[in-house]
Design a protein around this motif. Structure first.
Motif, mmCIF file in Angstrom:
data_model
loop_
_atom_site.group_PDB
_atom_site.id
_atom_site.type_symbol
_atom_site.label_atom_id
_atom_site.label_comp_id
_atom_site.label_asym_id
_atom_site.label_seq_id
_atom_site.Cartn_x
_atom_site.Cartn_y
_atom_site.Cartn_z
ATOM 1 N N CYS A 1 0.903 -1.397 -0.066
ATOM 2 C CA CYS A 1 0.045 -0.159 0.158
ATOM 3 C C CYS A 1 0.888 1.203 0.007
ATOM 4 O O CYS A 1 0.249 2.205 0.234
ATOM 5 N N GLY A 2 2.067 0.951 -0.388
ATOM 6 C CA GLY A 2 3.022 2.223 -0.164
ATOM 7 C C GLY A 2 2.608 3.594 -0.948
ATOM 8 O O GLY A 2 2.715 4.894 -0.770
ATOM 9 N N ASN A 3 2.065 3.227 -2.088
ATOM 10 C CA ASN A 3 1.783 4.189 -2.921
ATOM 11 C C ASN A 3 0.501 4.949 -2.711
ATOM 12 O O ASN A 3 0.575 6.299 -2.781
ATOM 13 N N ILE A 4 -0.676 4.245 -2.212
ATOM 14 C CA ILE A 4 -1.706 5.075 -1.572
ATOM 15 C C ILE A 4 -1.229 6.012 -0.282
ATOM 16 O O ILE A 4 -1.562 7.119 -0.042
ATOM 17 N N VAL A 5 -0.198 5.565 0.689
ATOM 18 C CA VAL A 5 0.290 6.414 1.551
ATOM 19 C C VAL A 5 1.115 7.473 1.187
ATOM 20 O O VAL A 5 0.908 8.683 1.534
ATOM 21 N N ILE B 1 -3.602 2.839 -6.643
ATOM 22 C CA ILE B 1 -4.070 3.923 -5.646
ATOM 23 C C ILE B 1 -5.680 3.604 -5.451
ATOM 24 O O ILE B 1 -5.979 3.362 -4.204
ATOM 25 N N TYR B 2 -6.285 3.217 -6.513
ATOM 26 C CA TYR B 2 -7.691 3.182 -6.609
ATOM 27 C C TYR B 2 -8.001 1.805 -5.753
ATOM 28 O O TYR B 2 -9.064 1.523 -4.915
ATOM 29 N N ASN B 3 -7.266 0.670 -6.222
ATOM 30 C CA ASN B 3 -7.495 -0.662 -5.817
ATOM 31 C C ASN B 3 -7.254 -0.674 -4.017
ATOM 32 O O ASN B 3 -7.994 -1.337 -3.399
ATOM 33 N N VAL C 1 -10.260 0.935 -2.513
ATOM 34 C CA VAL C 1 -11.420 0.184 -2.116
ATOM 35 C C VAL C 1 -11.291 -0.623 -1.046
ATOM 36 O O VAL C 1 -11.913 -0.817 -0.158
ATOM 37 N N LEU C 2 -9.950 -1.241 -0.678
ATOM 38 C CA LEU C 2 -9.469 -2.126 0.040
ATOM 39 C C LEU C 2 -9.578 -1.630 1.836
ATOM 40 O O LEU C 2 -10.058 -2.260 2.584
ATOM 41 N N PHE C 3 -9.189 -0.297 1.311
ATOM 42 C CA PHE C 3 -9.273 0.574 2.753
ATOM 43 C C PHE C 3 -10.666 0.698 3.431
ATOM 44 O O PHE C 3 -10.817 0.511 4.436
ATOM 45 N N SER C 4 -11.469 0.985 2.151
ATOM 46 C CA SER C 4 -12.821 1.216 2.494
ATOM 47 C C SER C 4 -13.569 -0.050 3.052
ATOM 48 O O SER C 4 -14.615 0.287 3.753
ATOM 49 N N GLN C 5 -13.173 -1.199 2.708
ATOM 50 C CA GLN C 5 -13.830 -2.480 3.069
ATOM 51 C C GLN C 5 -13.127 -2.785 4.555
ATOM 52 O O GLN C 5 -13.796 -4.027 4.789
ATOM 53 N N SER C 6 -12.325 -2.090 4.968
ATOM 54 C CA SER C 6 -11.966 -2.599 6.171
ATOM 55 C C SER C 6 -12.790 -2.303 7.244
ATOM 56 O O SER C 6 -13.785 -1.513 7.282
ATOM 57 N N ALA C 7 -12.380 -3.045 8.698
ATOM 58 C CA ALA C 7 -13.519 -2.948 9.629
ATOM 59 C C ALA C 7 -13.780 -1.511 10.186
ATOM 60 O O ALA C 7 -12.729 -0.801 10.411
ATOM 61 N N PRO C 8 -14.895 -1.240 10.298
ATOM 62 C CA PRO C 8 -15.283 0.155 11.039
ATOM 63 C C PRO C 8 -14.901 0.411 12.448
ATOM 64 O O PRO C 8 -15.080 -0.538 13.295
ATOM 65 N N ALA D 1 -15.522 4.953 11.134
ATOM 66 C CA ALA D 1 -14.867 5.022 9.669
ATOM 67 C C ALA D 1 -14.005 3.741 9.637
ATOM 68 O O ALA D 1 -13.645 3.260 10.632
ATOM 69 N N PRO D 2 -13.741 3.332 8.414
ATOM 70 C CA PRO D 2 -12.980 2.216 8.290
ATOM 71 C C PRO D 2 -11.524 2.369 9.087
ATOM 72 O O PRO D 2 -10.784 3.445 8.948
ATOM 73 N N VAL D 3 -11.119 1.377 9.636
ATOM 74 C CA VAL D 3 -9.948 1.610 10.226
ATOM 75 C C VAL D 3 -8.515 1.877 9.468
ATOM 76 O O VAL D 3 -7.746 2.685 10.006
ATOM 77 N N MET D 4 -8.474 1.457 8.383
ATOM 78 C CA MET D 4 -7.411 1.723 7.634
ATOM 79 C C MET D 4 -7.426 3.349 7.084
ATOM 80 O O MET D 4 -6.122 3.764 6.948
#
Length: 318
Positions: A22-26, A201-203, A206-213, A223-226
């Motif tokens: 996930c380095g690119n989105i960070v 970054i988009y992928n 999406v994974l970040f948004s699906q993380s546990a709230p 909010a998603p924990v990620m």
């Protein structure tokens, strides 16, 4: 400054642990936040002209962006954090070598010895940690990770980072100290380059948004924990990187590299303690060597000796 670095390491560990690669989105989130803040408060919504010629920022940004992306992709090649830190600990030696070649600098014997000690101490700690990590079972054993490509990427990032520090030093000597301006342009100009990484970054978004709230403190919403981890990483990174840019205007590139390297060393020690990895005798030796090398570089002994001599002279006058 070092406390902020530990906080950054804390949040990045959780982000990278739960979402490898996930380095690119960070990096994109960090660059976007710092660029937006600089556009408003430093560039005055684009109305303020830069004190340093724009072409110089283009060169600096090209190097900065290349180092960030290469380091991120090196992590994507399943390079362990300890191995990554081992290479990064060589930044002091790389800075000295390029400083001698490019700036024709010469240092005292004490400086050479101190840098060697700091590098050796960090190497000892990271290599011992790497052995501990390597001894643990891995789900990826048996895969080919292109070792030559990994080493080439880390070496390129190491040398390019040292060259960028020297380039910044020469700019500030010529045009004056403009740390906030440099911070803004170094994070604003690379933003179009992230279009090349848009799908990745988009992928991950999406994974970040699906993380546990989780419940967000103070605000009282979920909010998603990620995304929460990413937000905290961005804020602490802003404080840290702003301190680094102020330091580049006040000190030589070698001193800046020393401070940043020590920051990474503290992050390594924090990681060892947080994950309760064994802190062996070799770790203590490495820490002691780093401490001695730092004292030698800062010439604390000379300062103490001068202060003691001054106290003696004042006592004789009395």
């Amino acid at each position: 400054f070092d406390t902020i670095s530990v906080q950054i390491n804390y949040y990045f560990i959780f982000i990278f642990r739960d979402s490898p690669g996930c380095g690119n989105i960070v990096t994109f989130a960090q660059f976007s936040f710092i660029a937006l803040e600089g556009f408003i408060f430093e560039a005055n919504f684009g109305r303020k002209k830069p004190a340093i010629p724009f072409s110089n920022y283009v060169i600096m940004v090209t190097m900065y962006f290349a180092v960030s992306v290469v380091n991120n992709y090196a992590l994507n090649f399943n390079i362990s954090m300890p191995l990554h830190m081992i290479f990064r600990s060589g930044s002091l030696i790389a800075n000295i070598i390029l400083g001698i070649i490019i700036l024709k600098k010469r240092y005292t014997i004490t400086k050479y010895v101190s840098i060697a000690l700091v590098s050796l101490g960090i190497f000892i700690c990271t290599i011992m940690t790497a052995k501990q990590v390597a001894s643990e079972p891995s789900a990826n054993e048996g895969e080919s990770f292109y070792p030559f490509l990994r080493i080439a990427m880390l070496t390129f990032a190491l040398l390019m980072s040292a060259r960028m520090g020297i380039f910044q030093e020469t700019l500030y000597k010529k045009y004056g100290k403009h740390s906030k301006e440099a911070l803004f342009y170094n994070h604003c100009l690379p933003l179009p380059g992230f279009l090349l990484l848009a799908s990745d970054i988009y992928n991950h978004s999406v994974l970040f948004s699906q993380s546990a709230p989780v419940d967000v403190p103070v605000i009282g919403i979920k909010a998603p924990v990620m995304w929460l981890y990413l937000s905290m990483n961005v804020l602490t990174q802003y404080v840290c990187i702003r301190g680094v840019f102020i330091l580049t205007t006040e000190c030589t590139s070698l001193t800046v590299t020393l401070v940043v390297t020590l920051r990474k060393f503290i992050s390594l020690i924090f990681s060892i303690m947080y994950f309760r990895n064994p802190f062996t005798v070799w770790h203590w030796i490495g820490t002691l060597v780093v401490f001695i090398g730092t004292l030698m570089y800062t010439e604390v002994w000379n300062s103490v000796r001068t202060l003691h001599r001054g106290d003696k002279e004042e006592a004789k006058k009395d």
